[in-house]
Scaffold this active site. Structure first.
Site, PDB file in Angstrom:
ATOM      1  N   LYS A   1      29.571  38.355  34.273  1.00 46.37           N
ATOM      2  CA  LYS A   1      28.759  38.378  35.136  1.00 46.37           C
ATOM      3  C   LYS A   1      29.657  39.546  36.182  1.00 46.37           C
ATOM      4  O   LYS A   1      30.885  39.240  35.723  1.00 46.37           O
ATOM      5  CB  LYS A   1      28.743  36.943  35.409  1.00 46.37           C
TER       6      LYS A   1
ATOM      7  N   ARG B   1      52.659  39.461  28.029  1.00 46.47           N
ATOM      8  CA  ARG B   1      54.397  40.994  28.184  1.00 46.47           C
ATOM      9  C   ARG B   1      54.212  40.525  29.532  1.00 46.47           C
ATOM     10  O   ARG B   1      54.356  39.753  29.907  1.00 46.47           O
ATOM     11  CB  ARG B   1      53.853  42.051  27.257  1.00 46.47           C
TER      12      ARG B   1
ATOM     13  N   GLY C   1      43.081  49.046  30.963  1.00 46.13           N
ATOM     14  CA  GLY C   1      42.580  49.914  31.160  1.00 46.13           C
ATOM     15  C   GLY C   1      41.342  50.600  31.960  1.00 46.13           C
ATOM     16  O   GLY C   1      40.895  51.496  32.704  1.00 46.13           O
TER      17      GLY C   1
ATOM     18  N   LEU D   1      31.191  40.436  39.081  1.00 51.45           N
ATOM     19  CA  LEU D   1      31.505  40.023  40.924  1.00 51.45           C
ATOM     20  C   LEU D   1      31.518  41.303  42.136  1.00 51.45           C
ATOM     21  O   LEU D   1      31.884  42.085  41.217  1.00 51.45           O
ATOM     22  CB  LEU D   1      32.513  38.832  41.046  1.00 51.45           C
TER      23      LEU D   1
ATOM     24  N   ARG E   1      53.074  51.575  43.723  1.00 54.13           N
ATOM     25  CA  ARG E   1      53.331  52.379  42.146  1.00 54.13           C
ATOM     26  C   ARG E   1      53.697  53.474  42.484  1.00 54.13           C
ATOM     27  O   ARG E   1      52.085  54.281  42.294  1.00 54.13           O
ATOM     28  CB  ARG E   1      52.386  51.535  41.061  1.00 54.13           C
TER      29      ARG E   1
ATOM     30  N   VAL F   1      53.762  45.526  34.876  1.00 54.63           N
ATOM     31  CA  VAL F   1      54.742  46.675  35.598  1.00 54.63           C
ATOM     32  C   VAL F   1      55.134  45.548  37.328  1.00 54.63           C
ATOM     33  O   VAL F   1      56.340  45.945  37.918  1.00 54.63           O
ATOM     34  CB  VAL F   1      54.120  47.684  36.082  1.00 54.63           C
TER      35      VAL F   1
END
Length: 451
Positions: free
Chosen positions: A201, A291, A164, A203, A337, A294
């Protein structure tokens, strides 16, 4: 098949699991905190049990209370949804010790893939391409500097546990590295109880591409294409679509088979998502989520496969729904969302929903547990619901999304709907020309178009 499933979650995912159970003819048990007594999944379940006060640690994360709820109701399996205990290996083990089935992967796979350092080592061993970085944890000192120089600046310091965006810092130069290491380690220690960090690294403008997989636990596994989750704010996904606007069928087949083969070798059970950064035609593994995600509905919309239902089937010892050759990608899907947040400051906006009108029509789906009069509590995440649309082409999908966003009504709380209405009309989004930093640049620029 299971006789009764306890749903160890809340909100839209609890309702989503409940629907799959009903279609399978399985009895359901809803658990809830005192704050969620009037939640939709509680109203619709066959039975419900209050497991504690509002704080998640005293309710949805309270393993003894969940075990007691199983005992009281006679549930023989637990579906954890996402978040909370869904990736807690010890929870899966405790359930097994009490003769209860965990609807998810084997505990050892949750544990291995939940530690980002071990996950990266496992990915390399299984032939999955990884981001150049340290082989294990690093600490401030000459070893960290030497590794960073070998990788090449800028480098990303990441927490070994958690996610997160917490415990994640960018060191642009050698001078930044020591501060980034200590700050990331302190954040990780505070958030996850583990201050271990590693280097990768950094990006510049990659896409966030993830591959959906499903395994039967006996060496069978299929992939269901990719999702593009590059529109993010503070490392949190905001908009997801499938297929990605920039991934060719050949690239999809290549990375999909790499992931499916890896899961076959692991004898992985259930659904999972292998996440990559993608830049200049190359995929770089970043993590695996063991899992349901969302954003799983976009994959369901383009494949016609009910991921939650199949997750339950394979957990009960069932076979995969089809072979890899039978998986087809049909059309395009986008998910937004919608959160109860101020669309500018993103400050949470809990409260009572005074009006709620979901959009409808062909190719429009709403995954939400709210209703008119429902009070969004201040104790949990601010997700109001997910708007998912499907079209024969990406262009048709975007047109349908704009129509659905104009139709939906959510009053009484602030929401992020204005942001999505703007994004759906933004030229860069229409062109599919964006990356993981694009949205934050867009939000910071005001009227200035980001690059």
């Amino acid at each position: 098949m299971f006789d009764k499933i306890l749903i160890a979650n809340r909100g839209e995912i609890a309702l989503r699991v409940l629907r799959a159970c009903k279609e399978l003819g399985i009895a359901t048990v809803a658990v809830h905190s005192t704050a969620d007594a009037n939640a939709m999944h509680v109203r619709l379940a066959d039975e419900s049990v209050c497991i504690g006060p509002p704080a998640a640690k005293d309710s949805y994360l309270n393993i003894p209370a969940l075990l007691a709820a199983c005992e009281i109701t006679g549930a023989d399996a637990v579906h954890p949804g996402y978040g909370f205990l869904s990736e807690n290996a010890r929870f899966a083990e405790i359930l097994a010790e009490h003769d209860l089935d965990f609807i998810g992967p084997k505990a050892e796979h949750i544990r291995t893939m939940g530690d980002k350092i071990e996950a990266k080592k496992t990915a390399k061993r299984l032939g999955i391409p990884v981001v150049p970085g340290s082989d294990g944890g690093v600490s401030p000192g000459d070893d960290a500097m030497a590794i960073a120089k070998k990788i090449g600046f800028p480098v990303l310091v990441k927490a070994a546990a958690g996610g997160g965006g917490r415990g994640m810092k960018v060191a642009q130069t050698e001078a930044d590295l020591m501060l980034a290491l200590s700050t990331a380690s302190n954040e990780a220690k505070a958030a996850f109880g583990d201050g271990s960090v590693y280097l990768e690294k950094y990006l510049g403008k990659p896409r966030h591409i993830e591959i959906q997989i499903l395994g039967d636990g006996r060496g069978g596994a299929i992939h269901l294409g990719e999702r593009d989750c590059s529109l993010q704010r503070r490392h949190q996904k905001v908009w997801e679509e499938s297929p990605s606007p920039i991934i060719s069928p050949a690239a999809r087949h290549r990375i999909g088979e790499i992931c499916a083969n890896a899961m076959r070798e692991m004898k992985y059970l259930g659904v999972g998502t292998i996440e990559f950064l993608y830049e200049d035609g190359e995929f770089y593994f970043i993590e695996m989520n063991t899992r349901i995600q969302v954003e799983h509905p976009v994959t369901e919309m383009i494949t016609g496969i009910d991921l939650v239902l199949e997750q339950i089937r394979v957990a009960a010892g069932g076979d995969l729904p089809c072979t890899q050759n039978d998986v087809t990608i049909n059309g395009h899907a986008i998910e937004c969302r919608i959160n109860a947040e101020n669309p500018v400051t993103f400050r949470p906006s809990p409260g009572k929903i005074t009006q709620f009108h979901p959009p409808g029509g062909l190719g429009v789906r709403i995954d939400s547990a709210v209703y008119q009069g429902y009070v969004i509590p201040p104790y949990y995440d601010s997700l109001v619901g997910k708007l998912i649309v499907h079209g024969k082409t990406r262009g048709e999908c975007l047109m349908r999304l704009r129509r659905a966003l104009d139709e939906i009504v959510i009053d009484g709380v602030e929401t992020t709907l204005p942001l999505f209405r703007a994004l759906a009309r933004e030229p860069s989004i229409i062109d599919g020309d964006y990356h993981i930093h694009w949205l934050e640049q867009y939000l910071a620029s005001g009227d200035t178009k980001p690059h």
